[in-house]
Design a protein around this motif. Sequence first.
Motif, PDB file in Angstrom:
ATOM      1  N   TYR A   1      39.903  46.373  35.395  1.00 35.96           N
ATOM      2  CA  TYR A   1      41.250  46.143  34.841  1.00 35.96           C
ATOM      3  C   TYR A   1      42.248  46.931  35.679  1.00 35.96           C
ATOM      4  O   TYR A   1      42.047  48.117  35.968  1.00 35.96           O
ATOM      5  CB  TYR A   1      41.287  46.612  33.384  1.00 35.96           C
ATOM      6  N   ARG A   2      43.308  46.264  36.075  1.00 36.90           N
ATOM      7  CA  ARG A   2      44.343  46.936  36.880  1.00 36.90           C
ATOM      8  C   ARG A   2      45.696  46.701  36.226  1.00 36.90           C
ATOM      9  O   ARG A   2      46.032  45.562  35.882  1.00 36.90           O
ATOM     10  CB  ARG A   2      44.365  46.421  38.314  1.00 36.90           C
TER      11      ARG A   2
ATOM     12  N   SER B   1      54.853  40.941  38.982  1.00 40.47           N
ATOM     13  CA  SER B   1      53.418  41.182  38.984  1.00 40.47           C
ATOM     14  C   SER B   1      52.924  41.299  37.555  1.00 40.47           C
ATOM     15  O   SER B   1      53.693  41.626  36.647  1.00 40.47           O
ATOM     16  CB  SER B   1      53.084  42.448  39.778  1.00 40.47           C
ATOM     17  N   VAL B   2      51.655  41.025  37.361  1.00 40.61           N
ATOM     18  CA  VAL B   2      51.058  41.044  36.019  1.00 40.61           C
ATOM     19  C   VAL B   2      49.758  41.835  36.074  1.00 40.61           C
ATOM     20  O   VAL B   2      49.149  42.004  37.148  1.00 40.61           O
ATOM     21  CB  VAL B   2      50.763  39.613  35.514  1.00 40.61           C
ATOM     22  N   ASN B   3      49.351  42.326  34.923  1.00 40.06           N
ATOM     23  CA  ASN B   3      48.065  43.018  34.849  1.00 40.06           C
ATOM     24  C   ASN B   3      46.938  42.054  35.192  1.00 40.06           C
ATOM     25  O   ASN B   3      47.030  40.851  34.936  1.00 40.06           O
ATOM     26  CB  ASN B   3      47.842  43.577  33.440  1.00 40.06           C
TER      27      ASN B   3
ATOM     28  N   THR C   1      43.553  51.740  37.955  1.00 43.44           N
ATOM     29  CA  THR C   1      42.381  50.863  37.983  1.00 43.44           C
ATOM     30  C   THR C   1      41.273  51.469  37.117  1.00 43.44           C
ATOM     31  O   THR C   1      40.932  52.649  37.271  1.00 43.44           O
ATOM     32  CB  THR C   1      41.868  50.681  39.414  1.00 43.44           C
ATOM     33  N   LEU C   2      40.749  50.658  36.245  1.00 46.62           N
ATOM     34  CA  LEU C   2      39.632  51.083  35.402  1.00 46.62           C
ATOM     35  C   LEU C   2      38.522  50.061  35.574  1.00 46.62           C
ATOM     36  O   LEU C   2      38.767  48.848  35.501  1.00 46.62           O
ATOM     37  CB  LEU C   2      40.049  51.138  33.934  1.00 46.62           C
ATOM     38  N   ALA C   3      37.313  50.539  35.831  1.00 44.08           N
ATOM     39  CA  ALA C   3      36.205  49.613  36.017  1.00 44.08           C
ATOM     40  C   ALA C   3      34.950  50.187  35.377  1.00 44.08           C
ATOM     41  O   ALA C   3      34.736  51.402  35.365  1.00 44.08           O
ATOM     42  CB  ALA C   3      35.975  49.351  37.501  1.00 44.08           C
ATOM     43  N   GLY C   4      34.165  49.308  34.848  1.00 44.20           N
ATOM     44  CA  GLY C   4      32.892  49.721  34.280  1.00 44.20           C
ATOM     45  C   GLY C   4      31.873  48.617  34.442  1.00 44.20           C
ATOM     46  O   GLY C   4      32.223  47.435  34.528  1.00 44.20           O
ATOM     47  N   GLY C   5      30.603  49.021  34.520  1.00 46.70           N
ATOM     48  CA  GLY C   5      29.597  48.003  34.718  1.00 46.70           C
ATOM     49  C   GLY C   5      28.224  48.493  34.328  1.00 46.70           C
ATOM     50  O   GLY C   5      27.995  49.688  34.115  1.00 46.70           O
ATOM     51  N   ALA C   6      27.339  47.546  34.249  1.00 51.09           N
ATOM     52  CA  ALA C   6      25.952  47.858  33.896  1.00 51.09           C
ATOM     53  C   ALA C   6      25.019  47.093  34.823  1.00 51.09           C
ATOM     54  O   ALA C   6      25.339  45.971  35.251  1.00 51.09           O
ATOM     55  CB  ALA C   6      25.695  47.482  32.446  1.00 51.09           C
ATOM     56  N   ARG C   7      23.925  47.747  35.123  1.00 44.93           N
ATOM     57  CA  ARG C   7      22.905  47.095  35.959  1.00 44.93           C
ATOM     58  C   ARG C   7      21.572  47.208  35.221  1.00 44.93           C
ATOM     59  O   ARG C   7      21.203  48.289  34.746  1.00 44.93           O
ATOM     60  CB  ARG C   7      22.819  47.777  37.317  1.00 44.93           C
ATOM     61  N   VAL C   8      20.888  46.120  35.174  1.00 50.07           N
ATOM     62  CA  VAL C   8      19.605  46.091  34.472  1.00 50.07           C
ATOM     63  C   VAL C   8      18.511  45.745  35.471  1.00 50.07           C
ATOM     64  O   VAL C   8      18.638  44.770  36.215  1.00 50.07           O
ATOM     65  CB  VAL C   8      19.607  45.056  33.320  1.00 50.07           C
TER      66      VAL C   8
END
Lengths: 396, 380
Positions: B269-270, B287-289, B248-255
């Motif tokens: 993304y998994r 199963s799929v990404n 699992t890869l995750a990224g985010g931004a907060r403003v």
Amino acid sequence: MRRLSVLMVAAWTGTLLACQERLTTPVDCPELCPGNSLIVRDTVIEPVFDLDSTFTGYLRATEIPALLVSNGLPAGDARSWATFPRRIDSVVVDGLQQALTLDSAEMTFRVVGLDKSVTGTQLVVHRISPAVDTNTTLEQLDVQLTPESVMGRIAITDTGVAKLTFKGDALGKIAVFAADSFRLGIGLRLEAPSPTGVRLESLNSGSRPPTMTLFGKIAIADTARQRQTLHAAADSANYVINTPPLPGDDRYALGGKRGRRAILRFRAPAALKDSAIILRATLELTPSGPLLGLKGDPASLEVRGVLADVGAKSPYIPNFGASVVLPVGVTEVQSIELRSTVATWFVTGAPPSSLVIGINPEGGSFAWPEFFSTRAAVGRPRIRITYALPSQPGHP
Amino acid sequence: MRSRLGTAVLLLASVAPVAAQSSQFGVRGLGLPMRPFSVRASATGGALGLFDSESSFNPASIGLVSFTTASFQTLQSWRRSESPSGSVTARDNRYPGVFVAAPIGGTQLAIALSASGYTDRNFSIASRDTLVLRDVPVETIDTLRSLGGVTDVRAGIAWRGSTRLQVGLGIHLLTGSNRISSSRRFSDTTYAGATEEATVSYLGMGVSAGVMARLGRVLTLAGMVRADEKLRVERDSLRVGTTKLPLTLAGGARVQFGDQLQLAGSATYRTWSSADNDIVAQGGVGSVNTIEFNVGLEYLRDPRRPNNLPLRLGFYRARLPFPVIRGQNINETGITIGTSKRFVADRAGFDLAVGQVWRKGGPGFSERATLVTVGISVRP
């Protein structure tokens, strides 16, 4: 802090109470079916060759549950008889023996089975020697059932009480004599336009066996007590029947006066043990000819599983078994659903895979079915088993 | 204080952290994937999931915990499912998350223990068929019921280097089971019904790491990565196989716009396709990404009391990993709204999130659900 605790508990309780589910969704398989459904299969098993047996003698001669009377019925020609105890001809009133002067008398029988499609059926009551007993044969009884010995006729149209009344000169027909120890014997035969039969209550079966009722007067001043009634039930009653001859080895017969049962021994398929779920099991018995009995008064075929197979006296599994009404005159295969009994054969510690087959009422029915046995070339008994195999549901 | 914390934990632990949100799209694979978000993060469509200290997603967010906090949530869903065999409405209630966190006094560390749904496999499906038994067609009604799912128990620790940087590590225990009951009934009652039961249990481990960094006064970035070992699958205590779990890869931004408004967006993304071979080998479709996008906002009416009925809005779109028909992806779109309120000097409070979800998964398969999530949190 107390408010906090109350809030927490209230929230927790409310959440639990809110829990509710209604989940079931209709689906198309295979897209939404993770794994197969239970796999349903069908198989047929036959009893082990030459290990089926028949036994008789399950009832003593005096244990018959009904009296059978018939005229030329293919299932068996039957006559009945009854004896009444030593006649009492007086009553005791105020401590004094008072002689009874007969006005009239009634002889009553309760009809429990007949073929209503035959009209004009008459039960003919004969006076016979009270020395008759369970060793008396049909021929010996028939000799006494002469026109001269007829006491009367009762038209039989329905079930219920059938009554023969004696009045006036007819009272002489029920007179008893010292030579007979003051006992009365009667014989019963049937007259009808076509072969038929009737079943009457016996001493073992109900509240009204053959009964004699005497109505009379005694000579006392009290008019309210002058009329007296005396009842006397038969002290012995039985029937004789000439059932068809016993069939050969390739068939077996059930029923009869002494009770005739068959035991069928199967081998439970090992492939079904432990894993299979029995969905349906049907015993199929093939008649070797038209099923004999009395139309309109069919008996039941009873099939029971056994706790141990010890032959004739094999104990039954309590509350496991099945019965089916035996039609008369048909030749179609008779099917009996036996799922609960057969299912016991496939569990750990299973009882023997044997079945005992009999007739109900045993010893009190005209039914005389004959079925093919394991030694027959065709029509051998068999059990059709529909079962489910586990499918290990829940695939991803 | 210690006894109060114990009481809270005991109370919360009595609610089994089973998975939530039954769906016809949770029948295949390991079930319907769950989002390990707090009610607050759920109300923003998951956009704040990487930044929220009470979510079990990014272990770095534990570093924001400044009080001992315990929370749990319950979810009620009403859904209408359409499939080629018809449509049905259904409802259910689950308890998808329990979370306890506390700072370690005298250090810059905080720890958290949580249990949340990883996948949900609660379903009950019925189908009709006709079999020819003894030369006679007999209608059958099959019912397959599954209770349970995979639960993600996480122990996490985070280091708060400063108000601008937090990093965290999490160890995950994946455990749970499906209690499956399959029954078949016949329209001809001379056939007895049959029922088969099995328990499929799961066990696996995983690790996660995350970071959260504030860049200037306005922008905060966060990211996490998670890797799980193969999930061991047993049926009635017999090993039936393993299922490779995704990276699992995750990224985010907060403003942050002033004191009252913050906007956030994230993507996750998994690599669920890594489980495809295992799932097919065990009899599944595959199963799929998956990839998921979340955007949301939180508007505080009173910045001094941020939990006094703020407004939270969110939107997300995700692909689900376990198709019901191979080659036909299942997509989920959701809009959310929510708020919260604190009581008793901010020692207790509730969070509320209401969501509307649409799912589509191939010709004739669709679903619409309304989800109401209520969270209770306490700071003993």
